[in-house]
Design a protein around this motif. Structure first.
Motif, PDB file in Angstrom:
ATOM      1  N   LEU A   7       0.830  -1.210   0.000  1.00 36.90           N
ATOM      2  CA  LEU A   7       0.000   0.000   0.000  1.00 36.90           C
ATOM      3  C   LEU A   7       0.862   1.256   0.000  1.00 36.90           C
ATOM      4  CD1 LEU A   7      -2.815  -1.055   2.501  1.00 36.90           C
ATOM      5  CD2 LEU A   7      -3.032  -0.714   0.036  1.00 36.90           C
ATOM      6  N   GLY A   8       1.956   1.231   0.765  1.00 37.03           N
ATOM      7  CA  GLY A   8       2.844   2.386   0.800  1.00 37.03           C
ATOM      8  C   GLY A   8       3.416   2.711  -0.561  1.00 37.03           C
ATOM      9  N   LEU A   9       3.779   1.692  -1.322  1.00 34.62           N
ATOM     10  CA  LEU A   9       4.346   1.905  -2.652  1.00 34.62           C
ATOM     11  C   LEU A   9       3.293   2.374  -3.649  1.00 34.62           C
ATOM     12  CD1 LEU A   9       6.714  -1.184  -2.719  1.00 34.62           C
ATOM     13  CD2 LEU A   9       7.437   1.210  -2.801  1.00 34.62           C
ATOM     14  N   LEU A  10       2.081   1.827  -3.550  1.00 35.25           N
ATOM     15  CA  LEU A  10       1.013   2.265  -4.442  1.00 35.25           C
ATOM     16  C   LEU A  10       0.583   3.697  -4.128  1.00 35.25           C
ATOM     17  CD1 LEU A  10      -1.253  -0.932  -4.682  1.00 35.25           C
ATOM     18  CD2 LEU A  10       0.270  -0.004  -6.428  1.00 35.25           C
ATOM     19  N   PHE A  36      -8.954  11.608  -6.427  1.00 38.87           N
ATOM     20  CA  PHE A  36      -8.559  10.219  -6.166  1.00 38.87           C
ATOM     21  C   PHE A  36      -9.738   9.291  -6.457  1.00 38.87           C
ATOM     22  CE2 PHE A  36      -8.162   6.526  -3.368  1.00 38.87           C
ATOM     23  CZ  PHE A  36      -6.867   6.122  -3.627  1.00 38.87           C
ATOM     24  N   THR A  37     -10.902   9.644  -5.930  1.00 38.12           N
ATOM     25  CA  THR A  37     -12.098   8.835  -6.178  1.00 38.12           C
ATOM     26  C   THR A  37     -12.517   8.918  -7.639  1.00 38.12           C
ATOM     27  OG1 THR A  37     -12.820   9.334  -3.917  1.00 38.12           O
ATOM     28  CG2 THR A  37     -14.453   8.387  -5.391  1.00 38.12           C
ATOM     29  N   THR A  38     -12.334  10.069  -8.263  1.00 42.87           N
ATOM     30  CA  THR A  38     -12.690  10.221  -9.675  1.00 42.87           C
ATOM     31  C   THR A  38     -11.876   9.266 -10.539  1.00 42.87           C
ATOM     32  OG1 THR A  38     -13.222  12.559  -9.326  1.00 42.87           O
ATOM     33  CG2 THR A  38     -12.872  11.846 -11.585  1.00 42.87           C
ATOM     34  N   GLY A  39     -10.562   9.205 -10.294  1.00 37.44           N
ATOM     35  CA  GLY A  39      -9.710   8.282 -11.042  1.00 37.44           C
ATOM     36  C   GLY A  39     -10.105   6.840 -10.811  1.00 37.44           C
ATOM     37  N   ALA A  40     -10.412   6.507  -9.543  1.00 39.45           N
ATOM     38  CA  ALA A  40     -10.803   5.139  -9.202  1.00 39.45           C
ATOM     39  C   ALA A  40     -12.142   4.781  -9.832  1.00 39.45           C
ATOM     40  CB  ALA A  40     -10.880   4.994  -7.679  1.00 39.45           C
ATOM     41  N   ALA A  41     -13.121   5.681  -9.719  1.00 40.82           N
ATOM     42  CA  ALA A  41     -14.459   5.409 -10.250  1.00 40.82           C
ATOM     43  C   ALA A  41     -14.442   5.283 -11.765  1.00 40.82           C
ATOM     44  CB  ALA A  41     -15.415   6.520  -9.822  1.00 40.82           C
ATOM     45  N   GLY A 193      -5.502   6.283  -7.742  1.00 40.59           N
ATOM     46  CA  GLY A 193      -6.851   5.780  -7.510  1.00 40.59           C
ATOM     47  C   GLY A 193      -7.181   4.600  -8.406  1.00 40.59           C
ATOM     48  N   ALA A 194      -6.740   4.662  -9.680  1.00 38.00           N
ATOM     49  CA  ALA A 194      -6.988   3.569 -10.616  1.00 38.00           C
ATOM     50  C   ALA A 194      -6.270   2.291 -10.188  1.00 38.00           C
ATOM     51  CB  ALA A 194      -6.543   3.985 -12.020  1.00 38.00           C
ATOM     52  N   LEU A 195      -5.078   2.429  -9.633  1.00 34.89           N
ATOM     53  CA  LEU A 195      -4.340   1.254  -9.148  1.00 34.89           C
ATOM     54  C   LEU A 195      -4.960   0.693  -7.863  1.00 34.89           C
ATOM     55  CD1 LEU A 195      -0.678   2.485  -9.770  1.00 34.89           C
ATOM     56  CD2 LEU A 195      -1.820   0.597 -10.938  1.00 34.89           C
ATOM     57  N   ILE A 196      -5.336   1.587  -6.954  1.00 33.25           N
ATOM     58  CA  ILE A 196      -5.889   1.142  -5.674  1.00 33.25           C
ATOM     59  C   ILE A 196      -7.227   0.435  -5.881  1.00 33.25           C
ATOM     60  CG2 ILE A 196      -6.874   1.942  -3.481  1.00 33.25           C
ATOM     61  CD1 ILE A 196      -3.844   1.866  -3.479  1.00 33.25           C
TER      62      ILE A 196
END
Length: 300
Positions: A7-10, A36-41, A193-196
């Motif tokens: 998680l630290g690296l991501l 962050f949420t926008t990239g993830a969503a 966000g996309a990676l997480i």
């Protein structure tokens, strides 16, 4: 603790984005919690829609960059205070993120192919293999940021952050530079966000809440421990600071602290990283370090 390393690296990619605005551009950008949420969503919905993973991740980056552009335009063209511009964009992104996720608060990815599907199938997640892979990703992003900051545009961005009036007198369009810096910063946040979202297997509307604190903690803790006398040291310090931050959070959970107190612990860590270096002992230690470095350089 291997999970904390992963998680630290991501999250180090997000910390690099925060470093770009907070340290280089000297812009307190609060868009991060929303972008962050926008990239993830965006990434999650594109994967669910059947698009290839690289295209979905690129979509997350572009979505983050657009969020940063909105903050930049509000500040530069609208003459809105940087903090307020970021807050306005962050608030607007909450509704936009819900729309991106088809008015759902949670979008699962468990039945879809992701960037980490092969690692899961081979049972290599939470192993030293995945840690090494994530370290390579973080270092590649850090190296790309270091290269950019050495280019003409990167130097203009650094000059704007150091002294905006002086940069303007040298013919630099500081407004355009700020917008560009915010776009790159939030693009990195969107990539994180996309990676997480692929790592944890779902996108959630609240996953970005407080992420700016984590980013600031990573940058400030890294700076306090490792210093930042040059650009490459500052970038490396942000990455290492992210690892340390996640390690502290994981250690707090292991000793039995309530998970609901993690935000409080994050805030306390940032306060400590800001206050402790100002103590007389640490100030004297930094003075001695600079003196010994100057003597060594003079002898050379």
């Amino acid at each position: 603790m291997i999970i904390a390393l992963e998680l630290g690296l991501l999250y180090a990619i997000m910390a690099l984005g925060v470093y770009l605005t907070y340290r280089v551009l000297d812009f307190p950008d609060l868009t991060v919690d929303g972008s962050f949420t926008t990239g993830a969503a965006t990434c999650a919905m594109m994967i669910v829609g059947g698009l290839p993973v690289p295209i979905a991740m690129l979509g997350g980056v572009i979505a983050g960059m657009l969020a940063g552009a909105v903050t930049g335009l509000l500040h530069v063209w609208g003459n809105i205070n940087p903090l307020l511009a970021g807050i306005l964009t962050q608030i607007a992104l909450y509704s936009i993120n819900l729309r991106i996720m088809a008015n759902k608060a949670n979008v699962p990815l468990l039945r879809n192919e992701t960037a980490f599907s092969w690692l899961r199938e081979q049972k290599l997640l939470a192993t030293w293999v995945s840690v090494a892979l994530f370290a390579v990703i973080a270092l590649l992003v850090g190296a790309a940021l270091y290269w950019f900051l050495g280019t003409k545009y990167g130097v203009a961005l650094r000059a704007t952050g150091d002294n905006e009036l002086m940069a303007r007198s040298q013919g630099i369009n500081t407004g355009r530079t700020k917008i560009m810096g915010l776009m790159i910063s939030n693009g990195l946040v969107g990539l994180c966000g996309a990676l997480i979202v692929q790592y944890q297997g779902f996108s959630d509307i609240s996953m970005g809440i407080g992420i700016i604190v984590a980013g600031l903690a990573s940058v400030i803790v890294g700076q306090a421990i490792f210093g930042m006398t040059s650009v490459w040291q500052a970038i490396l310090a942000a990455v290492l600071g992210s690892i340390i931050y996640r390690g502290v959070i994981q250690a707090a959970l292991l000793v039995g602290l309530n998970p609901n107190d993690m935000k409080l612990i994050s805030a306390a860590l940032v306060v400590a990283a800001l206050v402790v270096p100002q103590l007389k002992f640490f100030k004297q230690m930094r003075i001695r370090r600079r003196s010994s470095r100057a003597v060594a350089e003079g002898a050379a």
